[in-house]
Design an enzyme around this catalytic site. Structure first.
Site, PDB file in Angstrom:
ATOM      1  NE  ARG A 175     -27.666  47.868 -24.026  1.00 34.21           N
ATOM      2  CZ  ARG A 175     -28.382  48.507 -23.098  1.00 34.21           C
ATOM      3  NH1 ARG A 175     -28.858  49.727 -23.348  1.00 34.21           N
ATOM      4  NH2 ARG A 175     -28.644  47.932 -21.945  1.00 34.21           N
ATOM      5  CB  CYS A 233     -35.817  49.849 -24.024  1.00 44.10           C
ATOM      6  SG  CYS A 233     -36.477  50.676 -22.565  1.00 44.10           S
TER       7      CYS A 233
END
Length: 283
Positions: A175, A233
């Protein structure tokens, strides 16, 4: 109170005349809801807390899990039985990445006596400690939420920290590199941010790595004395475990903690005018 507690140490505390408040914050990113897990079995006396409804505001431009309002959070914590000066232990299914959200919120709200169960529910049951399906009767607490005891970054500040200080990205490497993005509007990372997957906090046995090992990992990532460090995050949940890990490692302290970009990638990527970096390098 140390930010991590072992199952054995928690079991001893639960057998005392004044046990800590225990909160079950098991949660899954892709569902199904973890309340069913709690109903099947949980630590004795534990109260279930729902991440989406109880520990977050309504999703929107500020992110998928914006910080809850002080009044809402105070109500949730009081209903759960939390009072000023009474220790709290939070646990999730295993790695502490979700329980750290509650640890962070309580610290942010000014409650210092809080810890995460090392290894979570998995470690508790693996060591043979009892579980129950009984829902406890809870006496309401009196905690007063006073936000601001931990530093919070907005998007502008996060971008500046990534350029001029150190911003750690707690998401999985794929990611971070921008190869996949299953949830948010765009793939990649905040330019200048360094990848520090939260999974690196956990050892092969499912419990947290020791302080020296964590400190060495963070030094390799660029954490240094006197250098401001922040974390983000996907939506501000697992990044809380980076803040926790930095404190466990001793590279930050309760008096000088790491900062949290609360909106995280779900906030950053919601604005198409913000720059995005891809690949392994910070950019």
């Amino acid at each position: 109170m140390h930010p991590l507690i072992t199952p054995a140490a928690l079991a001893e505390l639960l057998a005392t005349d004044r046990p800590p408040v225990v909160l079950d914050v098991r949660w899954r990113l892709a569902g199904p809801p973890a309340k069913a897990d709690y109903d099947r079995g949980h630590l004795p006396g534990a109260v279930f807390i729902d991440l989406d409804a109880d520990l977050s505001a309504t999703p929107g431009p500020l992110g998928r899990h914006p910080l809850p309002g002080a009044e809402h959070l105070q109500h949730v914590l009081r209903v759960a039985g939390i009072s000023a000066g009474r220790p709290v232990v939070a646990y999730d299914a295993g790695d502490g990445s979700v329980a750290a959200r509650l640890w962070w919120l309580l610290r942010w709200a000014g409650h210092r006596e809080v810890a995460v169960l090392d290894g979570g529910y998995a470690a508790w049951t693996a060591q043979g400690h009892p579980v129950t399906a009984e829902v406890p009767a809870v006496q309401a607490g009196d905690i007063t939420v006073e936000p601001g005891h931990l530093p919070v970054l907005d998007a502008e500040q996060a971008g500046k920290w990534a350029r001029e200080a150190l911003l750690l990205d707690a998401r999985a490497p794929e990611r971070y590199r921008g190869e996949v993005e299953p949830i948010d509007p765009a793939a990649g990372h905040v330019p200048g941010a360094v990848n520090a997957p939260f999974s690196g906090h956990i050892g092969p046995d499912g419990t947290w790595r020791g302080a020296e090992e964590l400190a060495a990992r963070f030094r390799e990532l660029g954490v240094a004395e006197g250098k401001p460090v922040g974390a983000y995050c996907g939506s501000g949940v697992t990044a809380s475990s980076v803040v926790l890990a930095l404190e466990v490692a001793g590279v930050t302290t309760p008096e000088a903690p790491a900062a949290l970009y609360a909106g995280s990638w779900s906030n950053w990527s919601a604005d198409p005018s913000r720059p995005i970096a891809t690949g392994e390098q910070p950019g």
